[in-house]
Design a protein around this motif. Structure first.
Motif, PDB file in Angstrom:
ATOM      1  N   GLY A  78      44.498  38.935  39.916  1.00 56.18           N
ATOM      2  CA  GLY A  78      43.046  38.736  40.020  1.00 56.18           C
ATOM      3  C   GLY A  78      42.621  38.013  41.284  1.00 56.18           C
ATOM      4  O   GLY A  78      41.593  38.333  41.885  1.00 56.18           O
ATOM      5  N   PHE A  79      43.414  37.030  41.721  1.00 51.14           N
ATOM      6  CA  PHE A  79      43.039  36.234  42.902  1.00 51.14           C
ATOM      7  C   PHE A  79      43.840  36.612  44.147  1.00 51.14           C
ATOM      8  O   PHE A  79      43.271  36.985  45.170  1.00 51.14           O
ATOM      9  CB  PHE A  79      43.223  34.748  42.614  1.00 51.14           C
ATOM     10  N   ALA A  80      45.164  36.485  44.073  1.00 48.89           N
ATOM     11  CA  ALA A  80      45.994  36.633  45.276  1.00 48.89           C
ATOM     12  C   ALA A  80      46.054  38.062  45.813  1.00 48.89           C
ATOM     13  O   ALA A  80      45.866  38.285  47.009  1.00 48.89           O
ATOM     14  CB  ALA A  80      47.407  36.121  44.985  1.00 48.89           C
ATOM     15  N   LEU A  81      46.330  39.022  44.950  1.00 48.37           N
ATOM     16  CA  LEU A  81      46.544  40.393  45.417  1.00 48.37           C
ATOM     17  C   LEU A  81      45.359  40.973  46.187  1.00 48.37           C
ATOM     18  O   LEU A  81      45.544  41.480  47.302  1.00 48.37           O
ATOM     19  CB  LEU A  81      46.908  41.305  44.238  1.00 48.37           C
ATOM     20  N   PRO A  82      44.129  40.925  45.650  1.00 48.15           N
ATOM     21  CA  PRO A  82      43.014  41.533  46.403  1.00 48.15           C
ATOM     22  C   PRO A  82      42.717  40.837  47.718  1.00 48.15           C
ATOM     23  O   PRO A  82      42.231  41.465  48.659  1.00 48.15           O
ATOM     24  CB  PRO A  82      41.834  41.418  45.431  1.00 48.15           C
ATOM     25  N   ARG A  83      43.028  39.562  47.822  1.00 50.47           N
ATOM     26  CA  ARG A  83      42.818  38.845  49.088  1.00 50.47           C
ATOM     27  C   ARG A  83      43.889  39.215  50.102  1.00 50.47           C
ATOM     28  O   ARG A  83      43.604  39.344  51.299  1.00 50.47           O
ATOM     29  CB  ARG A  83      42.776  37.337  48.837  1.00 50.47           C
ATOM     30  N   LEU A  84      45.111  39.394  49.645  1.00 48.40           N
ATOM     31  CA  LEU A  84      46.175  39.826  50.542  1.00 48.40           C
ATOM     32  C   LEU A  84      45.981  41.282  50.955  1.00 48.40           C
ATOM     33  O   LEU A  84      46.327  41.672  52.071  1.00 48.40           O
ATOM     34  CB  LEU A  84      47.537  39.641  49.861  1.00 48.40           C
ATOM     35  N   GLN A  85      45.413  42.084  50.066  1.00 46.71           N
ATOM     36  CA  GLN A  85      45.156  43.489  50.389  1.00 46.71           C
ATOM     37  C   GLN A  85      43.989  43.651  51.358  1.00 46.71           C
ATOM     38  O   GLN A  85      43.829  44.723  51.947  1.00 46.71           O
ATOM     39  CB  GLN A  85      44.863  44.289  49.105  1.00 46.71           C
TER      40      GLN A  85
END
Length: 263
Positions: A142-149
């Motif tokens: 929810g937090f880390a993945l979409p920001r890294l993407q």
């Protein structure tokens, strides 16, 4: 936190969760006073660490709106029946396939899986399991993945999330009776390769934390009902699935949908 939200998220997620993890590990080894009830309360931080870290950073960086945007994925349930089938029954397919590989190749199974006894307590266990894994997924996907993407393709973002997710489990390798401690490196590889399935589900459902939490919880629950799986076989299978997902859907999005990004 506004300039480096992902870095701060991981610092807090590891710090908060490891308070609980370490206390449970020490209690399992009868190290006083951690085996006492009032210290075992610290174990709650093990489960809520990623979610609490994500909420704190979202609040500091973007205020109330940031927290609301973060938690929207929990109610993103209109994703098509097929994704519910994949989330709930997909783990069954993986485990049965891994069990078949185990038998076919004659691989040893040294991990002892506790026998599951059907009782009213199972319902409570399922609820606790879903709560714990939902808290994890609020953070990891929810937090880390979409920001890294936002700055990387889905392949690179998944490698980062998967690797850090694997190392987040590090203290549990010292937990007495924990199956992961028998094959630590194999389990780290399993978690990293498994992250590609989570990314595929997350991006394909346009950022549904609910669906990845269902998959996460179902995987652990079905694992208790399907014994006889070699961790080596399971690692090979997960690696093959990860390669297939990358080959079929591509590194950019790991999905037919566009990858989910957050600034």
């Amino acid at each position: 936190m506004r300039k480096h939200p992902v870095t701060w998220f991981y610092i807090l997620a590891f710090g908060i969760s490891w308070i609980g993890m370490v206390s449970v590990v020490l209690a399992s080894r009868d190290i006083a006073p951690f085996y006492r009830t009032y210290f075992l309360v610290l174990s709650i931080f093990y489960a809520i660490g990623p979610a609490l870290a994500a909420v704190i950073v979202s609040q500091v960086a973007h205020g109330k709106e940031g927290v609301q945007n973060l938690l929207e994925g929990l109610i993103r349930w209109r994703v098509g029946l097929v994704w519910y089938i994949i989330a709930i029954l997909g783990p069954v397919v993986l485990l049965i396939a891994a069990k078949a590989i185990t038998k076919l190749l004659g691989m040893p199974v040294t991990i002892s899986v506790p026998q599951v006894v059907l009782s009213p307590y199972i319902i409570f266990g399922v609820i606790v399991n879903f709560f714990a894994h939902t808290c994890e997924e609020i953070g990891w996907r929810g937090f880390a993945l979409p920001r890294l993407q936002n700055r990387n393709n889905a392949f690179i973002a998944t490698l980062v999330v998967g690797t850090l997710w694997a190392f987040w489990h590090l203290p549990t390798l010292f937990l007495v009776g924990n199956p992961m401690s028998e094959y630590p490196l194999i389990w780290l590889l399993i978690i990293v390769s498994n992250a590609f399935i989570y990314t595929w589900i997350y991006n394909s459902t346009k950022g549904s934390i609910l669906l990845v939490a269902l998959f996460h919880g179902a995987l652990n629950i079905w694992g208790a009902f399907i014994p006889g799986v070699s961790p080596v076989a399971y690692a090979l299978l997960n690696g093959a699935v990860a390669i297939i997902l990358v080959a079929v859907f591509g590194k950019a999005n790991l999905s037919r949908q566009k990858r989910v990004c957050v600034d």
